[in-house]
Structure formats: structure tokens, C-alpha cells
Write a protein that holds these residues in place. Structure first.
Motif, PDB file in Angstrom:
ATOM      1  N   LEU A 117       0.840  -1.196   0.000  1.00  0.00           N
ATOM      2  CA  LEU A 117       0.000   0.000   0.000  1.00  0.00           C
ATOM      3  C   LEU A 117       0.870   1.239   0.000  1.00  0.00           C
ATOM      4  O   LEU A 117       1.853   1.333   0.726  1.00  0.00           O
ATOM      5  CB  LEU A 117      -0.913  -0.014   1.231  1.00  0.00           C
ATOM      6  N   HIS A 118       0.463   2.179  -0.826  1.00  0.00           N
ATOM      7  CA  HIS A 118       1.213   3.432  -0.960  1.00  0.00           C
ATOM      8  C   HIS A 118       0.231   4.471  -1.452  1.00  0.00           C
ATOM      9  O   HIS A 118      -0.615   4.179  -2.315  1.00  0.00           O
ATOM     10  CB  HIS A 118       2.364   3.252  -1.960  1.00  0.00           C
ATOM     11  N   PRO A 119       0.293   5.714  -0.939  1.00  0.00           N
ATOM     12  CA  PRO A 119      -0.695   6.714  -1.356  1.00  0.00           C
ATOM     13  C   PRO A 119      -0.636   7.070  -2.838  1.00  0.00           C
ATOM     14  O   PRO A 119      -1.655   7.444  -3.428  1.00  0.00           O
ATOM     15  CB  PRO A 119      -0.359   7.936  -0.487  1.00  0.00           C
ATOM     16  N   ARG A 120       0.520   6.929  -3.474  1.00  0.00           N
ATOM     17  CA  ARG A 120       0.638   7.286  -4.885  1.00  0.00           C
ATOM     18  C   ARG A 120       0.964   6.104  -5.787  1.00  0.00           C
ATOM     19  O   ARG A 120       0.559   6.072  -6.941  1.00  0.00           O
ATOM     20  CB  ARG A 120       1.711   8.377  -5.068  1.00  0.00           C
ATOM     21  N   HIS A 121       1.717   5.123  -5.296  1.00  0.00           N
ATOM     22  CA  HIS A 121       2.171   4.024  -6.142  1.00  0.00           C
ATOM     23  C   HIS A 121       1.834   2.672  -5.514  1.00  0.00           C
ATOM     24  O   HIS A 121       2.727   1.910  -5.131  1.00  0.00           O
ATOM     25  CB  HIS A 121       3.690   4.121  -6.383  1.00  0.00           C
ATOM     26  N   PRO A 122       0.555   2.347  -5.400  1.00  0.00           N
ATOM     27  CA  PRO A 122       0.213   1.017  -4.876  1.00  0.00           C
ATOM     28  C   PRO A 122       0.675  -0.070  -5.838  1.00  0.00           C
ATOM     29  O   PRO A 122       0.721   0.130  -7.051  1.00  0.00           O
ATOM     30  CB  PRO A 122      -1.316   1.074  -4.765  1.00  0.00           C
ATOM     31  N   LEU A 123       1.030  -1.210  -5.278  1.00  0.00           N
ATOM     32  CA  LEU A 123       1.613  -2.290  -6.069  1.00  0.00           C
ATOM     33  C   LEU A 123       1.072  -3.627  -5.577  1.00  0.00           C
ATOM     34  O   LEU A 123       0.800  -3.797  -4.397  1.00  0.00           O
ATOM     35  CB  LEU A 123       3.136  -2.286  -5.891  1.00  0.00           C
ATOM     36  N   TYR A 124       0.884  -4.556  -6.507  1.00  0.00           N
ATOM     37  CA  TYR A 124       0.685  -5.933  -6.081  1.00  0.00           C
ATOM     38  C   TYR A 124       1.738  -6.808  -6.752  1.00  0.00           C
ATOM     39  O   TYR A 124       2.144  -6.563  -7.889  1.00  0.00           O
ATOM     40  CB  TYR A 124      -0.733  -6.443  -6.345  1.00  0.00           C
TER      41      TYR A 124
END
Length: 326
Positions: free
Chosen positions: A210-217
Motif C-alpha cells: 500500500l502506498h498513497p501514490r504508487h500502490p503495487l501488487y
């Protein structure tokens, strides 16, 4: 002789053909490029069956129907039932708190619990949220397995560019964005992915960073393969992945596990996923034509339920909650 013509051989069209066969209807499947491949957005999916995680932002029908996906897919392909682990960099731990508060079926994890779930992440992350009931699959293998089950029933994917108006009899339109001329309100949402290979990293389940600008899975696949994806990019631009997007994905992966810096880049890709304004997929009924569309980022999660409801309309006329008269 076919009972219904299905246009589009992505995950939705193939599932619709399977559901029709289960109800005694013989489908004809036509796709402008033929069987699944890099030309379709189904090829570029993550394959996460994660309705609880999606409940953070998705509408209730996504969660309700998405919970059926694991069982339905298990009859078609290999489904890995190891749950989903959500993490966040320490500086963004507020994102983790908000995510946990907006979702159900999760368990808070401390550093020891994270290490027990993913030993190779031990010492790298202090807090997480675990969703034990979720699962994932390999999308390309799943498409291959769907094709095989249809072939066993005598259904082959034909190659040809057709539209509903070109055909007689019942039609199920599963063309995605190619159906914009017939399905008002569709927009394109860009999805991007990087495929990496590493023999050093071993993960058992999808990881959401989780990231406010660059969410990743990050989704692990067989033989040291990992798929990195951005959850959602509001852009209708087609074309190859940009250098900026690649850097953001790779930087986020490095934040998850620094060993990703030494991984081999196997593949990069991007495509547009069709979505309605509310991001809820549906089946639109227009006379003899059904339009199954708007799958957004929920293609593998929602295709089984949508296909089941579309096939039920064709077989019995029964309108499920995902079917709308237009």
C-alpha cells in the motif's frame, strides 16, 4: 448448429461459453484475433481472487459475487489458496490502518506473523494485514484450461471480426472496449505489469504494498516468476508501458524486497480494461443481444458470476441482479 454466438474470447467470453454448455446450450465463439493472447487485456491480468481486499473500494456486488470465484475457478484450473498479505512501508502505516478498517475478513500481523507467513520477508516489515480466505491463479494457464475444456465439448474459437448486428439469433457480446459503439458509458482504465524472474525470492501468496501514490501488487507464479502490477491507472491511453511507470513499479517492488533489484525483467505490458462509471460490471439485455462488459480490474474475479447470469438469461429468461434491461 449453435444456440448462441459469443463475440470475444477473453476471460469473460470463454467463461460464458462454459456456462452456456452447462445449461445445455451450444455456443459459437468468435474473436477478431482468435484465441487469447497479448492482444487482449485478459492476458495482462494479475489473477488475484481477492474480494475482501477489493471491498476497500469496490461496490457490494463485487464482493458478494467475487466470493464465488474461488470455487468456480477451482473446477477449471489450479487455484492457489494461500490468502493475500497487505503491507506498507513504515512511513505509510496510516495506509495500512485505513485499508484494514475498510475491509473484512482480515487479521492484523506483527513482524513475527509476517515472518511466519513469508519467511523471506522476515525483518523487512513490521506490520501487515492478512486475508486468509483469498486465493490466486495464473491467468494465462487459466485461459489455456478454459480453451481446453471448451475444445473437449466441441467448441473451438473462430477468428473473425463481427458485430452483433452482423449476426442472427441470440448474441452474447463480450468484446470489452471494442464494444464502445454499442455499449454507451464504457471508459478505458489502463493496467500495467512487469514480469520478473528471480531464483532468490520465494513468496507463497500475492502481496499488496500500500502506498498513497504508487500502490503495487506482486503475484508469485511458478518457476521463480513474479508479476508486478499497478492496481489502477485512470487513463485511456493505449501503447507500451512508459519508463516512468516501469520505474515506479520496480521501485515499489524494491521497497517490498530489495532482492528484486537483481531480478531479470522478462516482460512488460499494458492494456485498457473496460469500465462503467460505477466500476460495477454487468450484463445489459437489448432484445436478442446481451452485452457482458465493464469488468474493470475484476476480470478473473467477476467473469464466473457474470457468465453464469448471462447463460441463465439465455437458457431460462431469468434476470439476475447483475443483468439490466436496456
Amino acid at each position: 448448429m449453435s444456440d448462441v454466438t459469443i463475440i470475444g474470447a477473453g476471460v469473460a467470453g470463454l467463461w460464458a461459453a462454459r456456462s452456456c454448455l452447462a445449461r445445455g446450450l451450444h455456443p459459437r465463439v468468435i474473436d477478431r484475433v482468435g484465441p487469447p493472447g497479448p492482444h487482449g487485456c485478459s492476458w495482462w491480468a494479475g489473477g488475484m481472487l481477492a474480494p475482501e481486499c477489493e471491498s476497500a473500494t469496490a461496490e457490494p456486488p463485487i464482493v458478494t459475487h467475487g466470493r464465488q470465484a474461488i470455487g468456480l475457478w477451482s473446477d477449471v484450473t489450479h487455484v492457489i489458496k494461500q490468502g493475500t498479505l497487505a503491507l506498507a512501508p513504515e512511513r505509510d502505516r496510516g495506509e495500512l490502518d485505513r485499508f484494514a478498517a475498510r475491509t473484512e475478513g482480515n487479521t492484523a500481523c506483527d513482524a513475527a506473523a509476517i515472518a511466519a507467513l513469508e519467511p523471506e520477508l522476515a525483518g523487512q516489515h513490521r506490520r501487515g494485514v492478512f486475508f486468509a480466505a483469498e486465493a490466486h491463479l495464473d491467468p494465462r494457464q487459466a485461459l489455456t484450461d478454459l480453451i481446453r475444456t471448451l475444445a473437449d465439448a466441441g467448441v473451438e474459437v473462430e477468428t473473425g471480426a463481427v458485430e452483433p448486428k452482423d449476426l442472427s439469433g441470440p448474441v452474447l457480446d463480450c468484446r470489452g472496449l471494442a464494444a464502445q459503439g454499442d455499449v454507451p458509458g464504457l471508459r478505458g482504465v489502463r493496467g500495467e505489469m512487469v514480469v520478473l524472474h528471480s531464483d532468490e525470492i520465494h513468496l507463497s501468496r500475492p502481496i499488496r504494498l500500500l502506498h498513497p501514490r504508487h500502490p503495487l501488487y506482486v503475484v508469485p507464479r511458478a518457476n521463480g516468476i513474479f508479476m508486478l502490477g499497478a492496481t489502477q491507472i485512470e487513463s485511456a491511453a493505449r501503447g507500451p508501458m512508459t519508463a516512468r511507470s516501469a520505474l515506479e513499479l520496480l521501485s515499489a517492488a524494491y521497497a517490498l524486497d530489495r532482492r528484486f533489484a537483481e531480478a531479470e525483467v522478462v516482460e512488460m505490458g499494458a492494456d485498457l480494461r473496460p469500465a462503467f462509471a460505477d466500476n460495477v460490471p454487468r450484463v445489459l439485455r437489448r432484445g436478442r443481444v446481451l452485452h457482458l462488459n465493464g469488468l474493470f480490474r475484476h476480470g478473473y474475479l467477476m467473469s464466473p458470476a457474470l457468465a453464469e447470469q448471462a447463460a441463465e438469461v439465455l437458457a431460462t429468461g431469468h434476470m439476475g441482479d447483475l443483468v439490466h434491461e436496456d
